[in-house]
Design a protein around this motif. Sequence first.
Motif, PDB file in Angstrom:
ATOM      1  N   LEU A 197       0.949  -1.099   0.091  1.00  0.00           N
ATOM      2  CA  LEU A 197      -0.113  -0.028  -0.146  1.00  0.00           C
ATOM      3  C   LEU A 197       0.711   1.272  -0.079  1.00  0.00           C
ATOM      4  O   LEU A 197       1.420   1.632   1.062  1.00  0.00           O
ATOM      5  CB  LEU A 197      -0.834   0.048   0.962  1.00  0.00           C
ATOM      6  CG  LEU A 197      -2.022   1.107   1.393  1.00  0.00           C
ATOM      7  CD1 LEU A 197      -2.927   1.075   0.169  1.00  0.00           C
ATOM      8  CD2 LEU A 197      -2.562   1.175   2.901  1.00  0.00           C
ATOM      9  N   PRO A 198       1.118   1.924  -1.185  1.00  0.00           N
ATOM     10  CA  PRO A 198       1.853   3.211  -1.090  1.00  0.00           C
ATOM     11  C   PRO A 198       1.157   4.068  -0.849  1.00  0.00           C
ATOM     12  O   PRO A 198      -0.176   4.459  -0.967  1.00  0.00           O
ATOM     13  CB  PRO A 198       2.410   3.222  -2.604  1.00  0.00           C
ATOM     14  CG  PRO A 198       1.725   2.117  -3.419  1.00  0.00           C
ATOM     15  CD  PRO A 198       0.737   1.499  -2.465  1.00  0.00           C
ATOM     16  N   VAL A 199       1.675   5.283   0.181  1.00  0.00           N
ATOM     17  CA  VAL A 199       1.224   6.516   0.544  1.00  0.00           C
ATOM     18  C   VAL A 199       2.264   7.655   0.523  1.00  0.00           C
ATOM     19  O   VAL A 199       3.339   7.425   0.483  1.00  0.00           O
ATOM     20  CB  VAL A 199       0.635   6.344   1.922  1.00  0.00           C
ATOM     21  CG1 VAL A 199      -0.348   5.503   2.295  1.00  0.00           C
ATOM     22  CG2 VAL A 199       2.068   6.451   2.941  1.00  0.00           C
ATOM     23  N   ARG A 200       1.630   8.718  -0.042  1.00  0.00           N
ATOM     24  CA  ARG A 200       2.394   9.819  -0.257  1.00  0.00           C
ATOM     25  C   ARG A 200       2.175  10.908   1.037  1.00  0.00           C
ATOM     26  O   ARG A 200       1.295  11.102   1.252  1.00  0.00           O
ATOM     27  CB  ARG A 200       2.039  10.612  -1.358  1.00  0.00           C
ATOM     28  CG  ARG A 200       2.643  11.987  -1.586  1.00  0.00           C
ATOM     29  CD  ARG A 200       4.227  11.892  -2.402  1.00  0.00           C
ATOM     30  NE  ARG A 200       4.643  13.263  -2.270  1.00  0.00           N
ATOM     31  CZ  ARG A 200       5.743  13.626  -2.504  1.00  0.00           C
ATOM     32  NH1 ARG A 200       6.624  12.838  -3.290  1.00  0.00           N
ATOM     33  NH2 ARG A 200       6.306  14.831  -2.875  1.00  0.00           N
ATOM     34  N   ILE A 201       3.471  11.249   1.279  1.00  0.00           N
ATOM     35  CA  ILE A 201       3.363  12.175   2.489  1.00  0.00           C
ATOM     36  C   ILE A 201       3.734  13.622   1.957  1.00  0.00           C
ATOM     37  O   ILE A 201       4.881  13.769   1.536  1.00  0.00           O
ATOM     38  CB  ILE A 201       4.305  11.759   3.716  1.00  0.00           C
ATOM     39  CG1 ILE A 201       3.950  10.493   4.406  1.00  0.00           C
ATOM     40  CG2 ILE A 201       4.606  12.796   4.937  1.00  0.00           C
ATOM     41  CD1 ILE A 201       4.676   9.774   5.556  1.00  0.00           C
ATOM     42  N   GLY A 202       3.093  14.728   2.305  1.00  0.00           N
ATOM     43  CA  GLY A 202       3.785  16.019   2.198  1.00  0.00           C
ATOM     44  C   GLY A 202       3.247  17.074   3.293  1.00  0.00           C
ATOM     45  O   GLY A 202       2.378  16.781   4.094  1.00  0.00           O
TER      46      GLY A 202
END
Length: 287
Positions: A197-202
Motif C-alpha cells: 500500500l503506497p502512501v504519499r506524505i507532504g
Amino acid sequence: MNPWLPAAPCAPGTCAAHTGRTRLRPVAAALLLAGCAWVLAGALGAPFLPLFGPTRRERLIRRWSYGAVRAFGVRVRVTGAPVPPAGTPGTLVVANHISWLDIPLVAAVLPGRMLAKREIRQWPVLGPLAARGGTLFVDRDRLRALPATVRALAAAMRGGSRVVVFPEGTTWCGRGPGGRFGPAAFQAAIDADATVLPVRIGYRVTGHGAAAPAERHAPAGAAAFVGDDPLPASLWRVVRAAGLTAELHVLQPVPAGALPDRRALARRAQRAVASESANRSPESVHH
C-alpha cells in the motif's frame, strides 16, 4: 558509516527553512510543552496496551498518534483511496520520508509495526515508546543483518501484521522527487504474499481566506528533518511554523505477486508515490 547507505543532498540550512507566518514564541513554547507531554503520556501508557484487544488497541494508537501531531500544532489531512479497515492481514505500507512527524502521521491513519534504524531505539522517551509499539529495528551499518530483517518483516506480515516502511532509507526535504525505494522490504512482501500500500506524505503551509488553496501547493520546509539536524531544533521549527498541515495521500494497493520481482515492485511503488496525481489536493476525508 556504510558507504552503500542512501544519502540525501538535503541539509538543514538549505532545506529546512520556514519563510511563512510564525507563531509568537510563548505560543510555540506552549505547543512544544504540550507535544512533549503528550508523547510522555503515550510512553507511560504503552505498557498497558497489551491489555486491550486488537481492534481497541489499534483505535487507541490511532487516536494517540493523531493527538501527537495536533499537539505540536500541525493539522492533519488525509486524501485518496479508502483506508483499509483494521484487521486487514498482510499489508506493507510504504511511504516517502521527510520528517519525524511521518511516524505519528502514518500511525494516525495506518498503524502498524514500523521498521526504523537502530539509533532510534536510543532516543529518550521516543525510543522506548517505539519498542513497546512493536517497532522492528534494523542495523543499517551491517549489510549482513539485512536477510534477517527481511525474514522478520515477512514473518510479521504472515502473522497478519501491517508493517510500515520508509524505503528511501533516509529523509528528504520533500521539494524534489525524493530517493530511490530500496527493494529489500518488497522482497519481504513477496515472501509473505502480502499487499503493498503506497502512501504519499507532504507538508504544506496553509493560510487564511482566499490565499489558502494556492499556498497548499508550496512544500513546507519547517517539517523537514534532514541531514545532521538536531531533534530539538526541528521540534522548535515545527511549533513556530503557523499553518503547518501534514498531508497523507493513500494510493491504490498493489498485490506483491503482481510484479515479477522485488525491484519491479519497488519501482512501481516509487512511481506511484512520486507521481503528480499524489501531489494534488482533492477533498479531504479527515481533519
